[in-house]
Motif scaffolding. Structure first.
Motif, PDB file in Angstrom:
ATOM      1  N   THR A  94       0.834  -1.208   0.000  1.00  0.00           N
ATOM      2  CA  THR A  94       0.000   0.000   0.000  1.00  0.00           C
ATOM      3  C   THR A  94       0.866   1.254   0.000  1.00  0.00           C
ATOM      4  OG1 THR A  94      -1.821  -1.100   1.160  1.00  0.00           O
ATOM      5  CG2 THR A  94      -1.735   1.304   1.299  1.00  0.00           C
ATOM      6  N   THR A  95       1.888   1.267   0.845  1.00  0.00           N
ATOM      7  CA  THR A  95       2.792   2.421   0.919  1.00  0.00           C
ATOM      8  C   THR A  95       3.508   2.638  -0.404  1.00  0.00           C
ATOM      9  OG1 THR A  95       3.116   2.037   3.288  1.00  0.00           O
ATOM     10  CG2 THR A  95       4.733   3.428   2.176  1.00  0.00           C
ATOM     11  N   LEU A  96       3.945   1.553  -1.030  1.00  0.00           N
ATOM     12  CA  LEU A  96       4.622   1.646  -2.329  1.00  0.00           C
ATOM     13  C   LEU A  96       3.694   2.228  -3.390  1.00  0.00           C
ATOM     14  CD1 LEU A  96       7.021   1.063  -4.178  1.00  0.00           C
ATOM     15  CD2 LEU A  96       6.157  -1.274  -4.442  1.00  0.00           C
ATOM     16  N   LEU A  97       2.443   1.773  -3.422  1.00  0.00           N
ATOM     17  CA  LEU A  97       1.482   2.288  -4.399  1.00  0.00           C
ATOM     18  C   LEU A  97       1.210   3.776  -4.176  1.00  0.00           C
ATOM     19  CD1 LEU A  97      -1.132  -0.612  -4.632  1.00  0.00           C
ATOM     20  CD2 LEU A  97       0.523   0.089  -6.369  1.00  0.00           C
ATOM     21  N   LEU A  98       1.068   4.168  -2.926  1.00  0.00           N
ATOM     22  CA  LEU A  98       0.831   5.583  -2.616  1.00  0.00           C
ATOM     23  C   LEU A  98       2.000   6.443  -3.079  1.00  0.00           C
ATOM     24  CD1 LEU A  98      -0.640   5.197   0.993  1.00  0.00           C
ATOM     25  CD2 LEU A  98      -1.906   5.781  -1.085  1.00  0.00           C
ATOM     26  N   THR A  99       3.212   5.913  -2.922  1.00  0.00           N
ATOM     27  CA  THR A  99       4.408   6.627  -3.388  1.00  0.00           C
ATOM     28  C   THR A  99       4.394   6.769  -4.902  1.00  0.00           C
ATOM     29  OG1 THR A  99       5.685   5.764  -1.518  1.00  0.00           O
ATOM     30  CG2 THR A  99       6.928   6.616  -3.397  1.00  0.00           C
ATOM     31  N   GLU A 100       4.098   5.683  -5.588  1.00  0.00           N
ATOM     32  CA  GLU A 100       4.083   5.703  -7.052  1.00  0.00           C
ATOM     33  C   GLU A 100       2.986   6.613  -7.594  1.00  0.00           C
ATOM     34  OE1 GLU A 100       3.719   1.581  -8.024  1.00  0.00           O
ATOM     35  OE2 GLU A 100       5.883   1.213  -7.912  1.00  0.00           O
ATOM     36  N   LEU A 101       1.878   6.707  -6.863  1.00  0.00           N
ATOM     37  CA  LEU A 101       0.782   7.574  -7.292  1.00  0.00           C
ATOM     38  C   LEU A 101       1.085   9.045  -7.034  1.00  0.00           C
ATOM     39  CD1 LEU A 101      -2.260   5.443  -6.060  1.00  0.00           C
ATOM     40  CD2 LEU A 101      -1.612   5.888  -8.438  1.00  0.00           C
ATOM     41  N   GLY A 102       2.061   9.321  -6.167  1.00  0.00           N
ATOM     42  CA  GLY A 102       2.474  10.700  -5.921  1.00  0.00           C
ATOM     43  C   GLY A 102       1.802  11.384  -4.751  1.00  0.00           C
ATOM     44  N   CYS A 103       1.446  10.634  -3.711  1.00  0.00           N
ATOM     45  CA  CYS A 103       0.825  11.246  -2.530  1.00  0.00           C
ATOM     46  C   CYS A 103       1.803  12.204  -1.851  1.00  0.00           C
ATOM     47  CB  CYS A 103       0.381  10.168  -1.548  1.00  0.00           C
ATOM     48  SG  CYS A 103      -1.030   9.216  -2.144  1.00  0.00           S
ATOM     49  N   ASP A 141      11.387  -2.428  13.868  1.00  0.00           N
ATOM     50  CA  ASP A 141      12.359  -1.641  13.108  1.00  0.00           C
ATOM     51  C   ASP A 141      12.554  -2.165  11.692  1.00  0.00           C
ATOM     52  OD1 ASP A 141      12.804   0.101  15.196  1.00  0.00           O
ATOM     53  OD2 ASP A 141      14.498  -1.032  16.006  1.00  0.00           O
ATOM     54  N   ARG A 142      12.525  -3.476  11.522  1.00  0.00           N
ATOM     55  CA  ARG A 142      12.734  -4.042  10.187  1.00  0.00           C
ATOM     56  C   ARG A 142      11.634  -3.601   9.232  1.00  0.00           C
ATOM     57  NH1 ARG A 142      13.072 -10.487   9.450  1.00  0.00           N
ATOM     58  NH2 ARG A 142      10.927 -10.264  10.205  1.00  0.00           N
ATOM     59  N   GLN A 143      10.393  -3.685   9.682  1.00  0.00           N
ATOM     60  CA  GLN A 143       9.286  -3.226   8.849  1.00  0.00           C
ATOM     61  C   GLN A 143       9.385  -1.725   8.606  1.00  0.00           C
ATOM     62  OE1 GLN A 143       5.416  -3.745  10.565  1.00  0.00           O
ATOM     63  NE2 GLN A 143       4.330  -3.033   8.750  1.00  0.00           N
ATOM     64  N   GLY A 144       9.778  -0.987   9.644  1.00  0.00           N
ATOM     65  CA  GLY A 144       9.899   0.459   9.511  1.00  0.00           C
ATOM     66  C   GLY A 144      10.913   0.861   8.457  1.00  0.00           C
ATOM     67  N   LYS A 145      12.044   0.172   8.418  1.00  0.00           N
ATOM     68  CA  LYS A 145      13.078   0.489   7.427  1.00  0.00           C
ATOM     69  C   LYS A 145      12.580   0.224   6.012  1.00  0.00           C
ATOM     70  CE  LYS A 145      17.019  -0.325  10.500  1.00  0.00           C
ATOM     71  NZ  LYS A 145      18.173  -1.211  10.817  1.00  0.00           N
ATOM     72  N   VAL A 146      11.830  -0.860   5.834  1.00  0.00           N
ATOM     73  CA  VAL A 146      11.284  -1.162   4.510  1.00  0.00           C
ATOM     74  C   VAL A 146      10.276  -0.095   4.096  1.00  0.00           C
ATOM     75  CG1 VAL A 146       9.957  -2.813   3.146  1.00  0.00           C
ATOM     76  CG2 VAL A 146      11.663  -3.636   4.776  1.00  0.00           C
ATOM     77  N   LEU A 147       9.425   0.317   5.034  1.00  0.00           N
ATOM     78  CA  LEU A 147       8.426   1.346   4.734  1.00  0.00           C
ATOM     79  C   LEU A 147       9.093   2.660   4.329  1.00  0.00           C
ATOM     80  CD1 LEU A 147       5.886   0.602   7.599  1.00  0.00           C
ATOM     81  CD2 LEU A 147       5.471   0.321   5.150  1.00  0.00           C
ATOM     82  N   GLU A 148      10.180   3.002   4.993  1.00  0.00           N
ATOM     83  CA  GLU A 148      10.915   4.212   4.624  1.00  0.00           C
ATOM     84  C   GLU A 148      11.490   4.092   3.214  1.00  0.00           C
ATOM     85  OE1 GLU A 148      13.795   4.643   7.694  1.00  0.00           O
ATOM     86  OE2 GLU A 148      12.426   5.652   9.082  1.00  0.00           O
ATOM     87  N   ARG A 149      12.008   2.921   2.888  1.00  0.00           N
ATOM     88  CA  ARG A 149      12.628   2.719   1.578  1.00  0.00           C
ATOM     89  C   ARG A 149      11.613   2.763   0.442  1.00  0.00           C
ATOM     90  NH1 ARG A 149      16.730  -2.227   3.292  1.00  0.00           N
ATOM     91  NH2 ARG A 149      18.230  -0.913   4.424  1.00  0.00           N
ATOM     92  N   VAL A 150      10.376   2.360   0.721  1.00  0.00           N
ATOM     93  CA  VAL A 150       9.371   2.382  -0.348  1.00  0.00           C
ATOM     94  C   VAL A 150       8.603   3.697  -0.383  1.00  0.00           C
ATOM     95  CG1 VAL A 150       9.131  -0.126  -0.372  1.00  0.00           C
ATOM     96  CG2 VAL A 150       7.589   1.248   1.059  1.00  0.00           C
ATOM     97  N   GLY A 151       8.986   4.662   0.475  1.00  0.00           N
ATOM     98  CA  GLY A 151       8.436   6.000   0.308  1.00  0.00           C
ATOM     99  C   GLY A 151       7.716   6.642   1.469  1.00  0.00           C
ATOM    100  N   ALA A 152       7.571   5.964   2.604  1.00  0.00           N
ATOM    101  CA  ALA A 152       6.891   6.589   3.747  1.00  0.00           C
ATOM    102  C   ALA A 152       7.690   7.796   4.228  1.00  0.00           C
ATOM    103  CB  ALA A 152       6.720   5.586   4.877  1.00  0.00           C
ATOM    104  N   HIS A 153       7.012   8.929   4.393  1.00  0.00           N
ATOM    105  CA  HIS A 153       7.683  10.135   4.878  1.00  0.00           C
ATOM    106  C   HIS A 153       7.879  10.088   6.393  1.00  0.00           C
ATOM    107  CE1 HIS A 153       5.589  11.365   1.102  1.00  0.00           C
ATOM    108  NE2 HIS A 153       6.767  11.890   0.869  1.00  0.00           N
ATOM    109  N   LEU A 154       6.990   9.389   7.067  1.00  0.00           N
ATOM    110  CA  LEU A 154       7.079   9.252   8.520  1.00  0.00           C
ATOM    111  C   LEU A 154       6.605   7.859   8.900  1.00  0.00           C
ATOM    112  CD1 LEU A 154       7.434  10.435  11.409  1.00  0.00           C
ATOM    113  CD2 LEU A 154       5.056  11.211  11.264  1.00  0.00           C
ATOM    114  N   VAL A 155       7.411   7.166   9.697  1.00  0.00           N
ATOM    115  CA  VAL A 155       7.035   5.844  10.201  1.00  0.00           C
ATOM    116  C   VAL A 155       6.826   5.956  11.705  1.00  0.00           C
ATOM    117  CG1 VAL A 155       7.739   3.444  10.511  1.00  0.00           C
ATOM    118  CG2 VAL A 155       8.302   4.646   8.387  1.00  0.00           C
ATOM    119  N   VAL A 156       5.699   5.453  12.185  1.00  0.00           N
ATOM    120  CA  VAL A 156       5.387   5.528  13.614  1.00  0.00           C
ATOM    121  C   VAL A 156       5.296   4.117  14.188  1.00  0.00           C
ATOM    122  CG1 VAL A 156       4.215   7.739  13.445  1.00  0.00           C
ATOM    123  CG2 VAL A 156       2.897   5.641  13.150  1.00  0.00           C
ATOM    124  N   TYR A 157       5.621   4.020  15.480  1.00  0.00           N
ATOM    125  CA  TYR A 157       5.624   2.734  16.178  1.00  0.00           C
ATOM    126  C   TYR A 157       4.755   2.870  17.430  1.00  0.00           C
ATOM    127  CZ  TYR A 157       9.864   2.184  13.327  1.00  0.00           C
ATOM    128  OH  TYR A 157      10.770   2.133  12.288  1.00  0.00           O
TER     129      TYR A 157
END
Length: 220
Positions: free
Chosen positions: A83-92, A102-118
């Motif tokens: 979902t995060t990757l698609l939102l990035t590609e769509l230009g949100c 942390d592992r999931q957070g790092k992946v989310l950052e790499r695919v375009g999340a501007h902010l990752v929360v835990y």
């Protein structure tokens, strides 16, 4: 007034969506589960059932028109990342994503999340701090070495001024404000006299805050 989309109506997503709506913003709640949407539909602006891993469905609700999109489906890792990757590609414009580790957070950052929360981790840290320090009411980590804390003024400090206590010199912390009942005293002067029941909001290095905490007693 802002416009926000929240994807995933679990406890975290529902809380974000409802709070944003109460603050006066337009909120689109998204989930693929009809029952989850039914529970929140009266407390948001719009509620839409769709699969957030389908790009056409996201386009269909104008997902790029929102000020920010919150991906609150952290427990379903593959779905969250896609979902995060698609939102990035769509230009949100802004993507906030929930992660469970942390592992999931790092992946989310790499695919375009501007902010990752835990949220689970952060709440655990806050609870641990309030249990370990009897006078501590709340805790917010600003960085690995700096934090903001709310401390209940003990009887030993009641009747004394900030100047007399001199917390900056003795402990290296700064008083941001004092909360007294419903009154907020921002950047209080040194001649401000503390009362039992006051709440001090202080900022400083964690090691200095730990020293200060040891002088406080549990709130009654």
């Amino acid at each position: 007034m802002g416009e926000y989309a929240v994807i995933g109506m679990g406890r975290f997503g529902r809380s974000v969506a409802i709070t944003l709506h109460k603050l006066g913003h337009q909120v689109l709640a998204v989930d693929k589960n009809e029952e989850a949407l039914r529970e929140v539909s009266d407390e948001v602006t719009h509620a839409v059932q769709l699969d957030s891993t389908d790009a056409e469905s996201l386009r269909g609700v104008g997902i790029t028109n929102f000020d920010a999109v919150v991906v609150a489906i952290g427990d379903f890792i593959e779905e969250s990342i896609l979902t995060t990757l698609l939102l990035t590609e769509l230009g949100c414009e802004k993507i906030v994503a929930k992660a469970v580790d942390d592992r999931q957070g790092k992946v989310l950052e790499r695919v375009g999340a501007h902010l990752v929360v835990y949220p689970e981790r952060d709440m655990g840290v806050r609870i641990a701090h309030t249990l370990a320090a009897p006078g501590l009411l709340d805790y917010l980590e600003l960085s690995p070495t700096f934090s903001i804390e709310e401390l209940s003024v003990p009887e030993t400090m009641s009747g004394r001024s900030l100047g007399q206590l001199d917390l900056k010199t003795k402990y290296g912390v700064s008083v941001l404000l004092i909360r007294r009942d419903s009154q907020l005293m921002i950047s209080p002067p040194s001649d401000t006299t503390l009362q039992t029941g006051d709440v001090l909001v202080v900022v400083g290095e964690n090691r200095q805050l730990n020293r200060l905490e040891s002088t406080f007693e549990p709130p009654k």
